[in-house]
Design a protein around this motif. Structure first.
Motif, PDB file in Angstrom:
ATOM      1  N   ASN A 278       0.821  -1.215   0.000  1.00 46.96           N
ATOM      2  CA  ASN A 278       0.000   0.000   0.000  1.00 46.96           C
ATOM      3  C   ASN A 278       0.852   1.261   0.000  1.00 46.96           C
ATOM      4  O   ASN A 278       2.062   1.225   0.181  1.00 46.96           O
ATOM      5  CB  ASN A 278      -0.987  -0.003   1.169  1.00 46.96           C
ATOM      6  CG  ASN A 278      -0.314  -0.195   2.505  1.00 46.96           C
ATOM      7  OD1 ASN A 278       0.903  -0.110   2.623  1.00 46.96           O
ATOM      8  ND2 ASN A 278      -1.103  -0.453   3.533  1.00 46.96           N
TER       9      ASN A 278
ATOM     10  N   TYR B  56      -8.575  -7.732   7.076  1.00 46.99           N
ATOM     11  CA  TYR B  56      -8.489  -6.506   6.272  1.00 46.99           C
ATOM     12  C   TYR B  56      -9.184  -6.681   4.928  1.00 46.99           C
ATOM     13  O   TYR B  56      -9.872  -5.791   4.424  1.00 46.99           O
ATOM     14  CB  TYR B  56      -7.018  -6.146   6.093  1.00 46.99           C
ATOM     15  CG  TYR B  56      -6.726  -4.801   5.456  1.00 46.99           C
ATOM     16  CD1 TYR B  56      -7.708  -3.831   5.281  1.00 46.99           C
ATOM     17  CD2 TYR B  56      -5.428  -4.492   5.055  1.00 46.99           C
ATOM     18  CE1 TYR B  56      -7.415  -2.601   4.708  1.00 46.99           C
ATOM     19  CE2 TYR B  56      -5.123  -3.262   4.487  1.00 46.99           C
ATOM     20  CZ  TYR B  56      -6.127  -2.333   4.311  1.00 46.99           C
ATOM     21  OH  TYR B  56      -5.833  -1.117   3.747  1.00 46.99           O
TER      22      TYR B  56
ATOM     23  N   ALA C 110     -12.111  -4.329   3.019  1.00 47.58           N
ATOM     24  CA  ALA C 110     -11.894  -3.698   1.718  1.00 47.58           C
ATOM     25  C   ALA C 110     -12.854  -4.208   0.654  1.00 47.58           C
ATOM     26  O   ALA C 110     -12.721  -3.853  -0.520  1.00 47.58           O
ATOM     27  CB  ALA C 110     -10.450  -3.923   1.272  1.00 47.58           C
TER      28      ALA C 110
ATOM     29  N   ILE D 175      -7.374  -2.051  -2.984  1.00 50.81           N
ATOM     30  CA  ILE D 175      -7.817  -1.104  -1.965  1.00 50.81           C
ATOM     31  C   ILE D 175      -8.144   0.215  -2.660  1.00 50.81           C
ATOM     32  O   ILE D 175      -7.257   0.860  -3.224  1.00 50.81           O
ATOM     33  CB  ILE D 175      -6.732  -0.881  -0.901  1.00 50.81           C
ATOM     34  CG1 ILE D 175      -6.282  -2.213  -0.284  1.00 50.81           C
ATOM     35  CG2 ILE D 175      -7.225   0.070   0.193  1.00 50.81           C
ATOM     36  CD1 ILE D 175      -5.042  -2.092   0.586  1.00 50.81           C
TER      37      ILE D 175
END
Length: 297
Positions: free
Chosen positions: A158, A196, A200, A217
């Motif tokens: 990310n 996670y 998302a 994401i």
């Protein structure tokens, strides 16, 4: 009472080194569980950092690397505590039981208030077992491997907190998939599909499925949706552009990335063995943890 598991490693949830010590409730929980298992006839050994943070001296302390000699590991805490120890014990094949003192507890699934009625039968051999492979990730800079880690939940690439989008080139099994512009990309295991990845917008994968889910994401292109992949193929993610790009492995290990770096993710040869109470099933866990309307019996 005949025990299948006599030599038990006890691992507790404790504060990080920046804030040493253990909450009173966690300490009391560990004391109660340790005494309970001792009374059952188990030899209880405290993981070294747990022993240091509790101050419990009546039990022998043991390093994680020495737990290969134990019959089972008992983790008291949340899923984060379990993830940390599971990655380190997987290579030794030591089965793990989780008693939940966290919040959700998908893999530490025994409520603390039920440990007395649950542990006895499990230590006698009445349990359900499921095995979950780890993810093995490497960060390659040219021909050099600059970082390596195992993950149980996910590998996440990310952007930095204040930077813009990143562009990532994705290959699966050596075949080009796409160049993705997004805030990042998650490669999640079935275990990590309720973490996670779920937040998302990814799907939940049953732990028996030998697959991963690839979840962008906040993608720039709205048609860029999550996709389920076989875990028998290697996933490669190359950093094409973006600032302050990093890779996270179970949100524990961090590697700062440069343009051209490649993150290679494959299924590890090591699996984590989870033991659950007899009658356990995955869907009951989802109903309880996600507060679904149970409907039928």
């Amino acid at each position: 009472m005949t025990l299948k598991f006599r030599r038990v490693a006890l691992i507790g949830k404790y504060q990080p080194s920046a804030a040493p010590g253990m909450s009173e409730s966690s300490l009391l929980a560990l004391e109660k569980i340790a005494d309970f298992m001792t009374n059952l006839g188990c030899e209880v050994l405290l993981e070294a950092e747990t022993a240091q943070n509790t101050g419990l001296t009546e039990f022998q302390s043991i390093q994680v690397e020495e737990m290969a000699t134990c019959d089972v590991g008992l983790v008291v805490g949340g899923d984060g505590t379990m993830l940390g120890i599971a990655r380190r014990l997987a290579r030794h094949g030591v089965p793990l039981i989780g008693i939940n003192q966290g919040r959700l507890g998908f893999i530490t699934d025994i409520p603390f208030e039920a440990y007395q009625t649950t542990l006895g039968p499990m230590l006698r051999g009445e349990y359900e077992e499921d095995s979950r492979p780890l993810m093995h990730a490497r960060v390659m800079r040219g021909e050099e491997m600059v970082f390596e880690a195992f993950a149980m939940n996910d590998v996440v690439v990310n952007r930095g907190g204040t930077s813009g989008m990143v562009e990532l080139r994705v290959e699966v099994g050596g075949r080009f998939v796409s160049n993705q512009r997004a805030d990042g990309l998650i490669i999640a295991s079935p275990t990590g599909s309720t973490a996670y990845s779920l937040s998302a917008g990814g799907p939940m994968l049953h732990p028996a499925i030998p697959g991963w889910v690839l979840v962008p994401i906040a993608p720039h292109t709205l048609s860029n949706r999550p996709i389920v992949l076989s875990d028998a193929t290697e996933v490669a993610v190359e950093v094409v552009s973006g600032r302050d790009v990093s890779a996270n492995f179970d949100m524990q290990s961090l590697a700062s990335l440069q343009h051209g770096d490649r993150i290679l993710v494959r299924r590890s040869e090591h699996c984590v063995r989870f033991l659950h109470p007899a009658g356990w099933n995955y869907f009951a866990t989802l109903r309880r943890k996600l507060r679904w309307n149970e409907g039928g019996s």
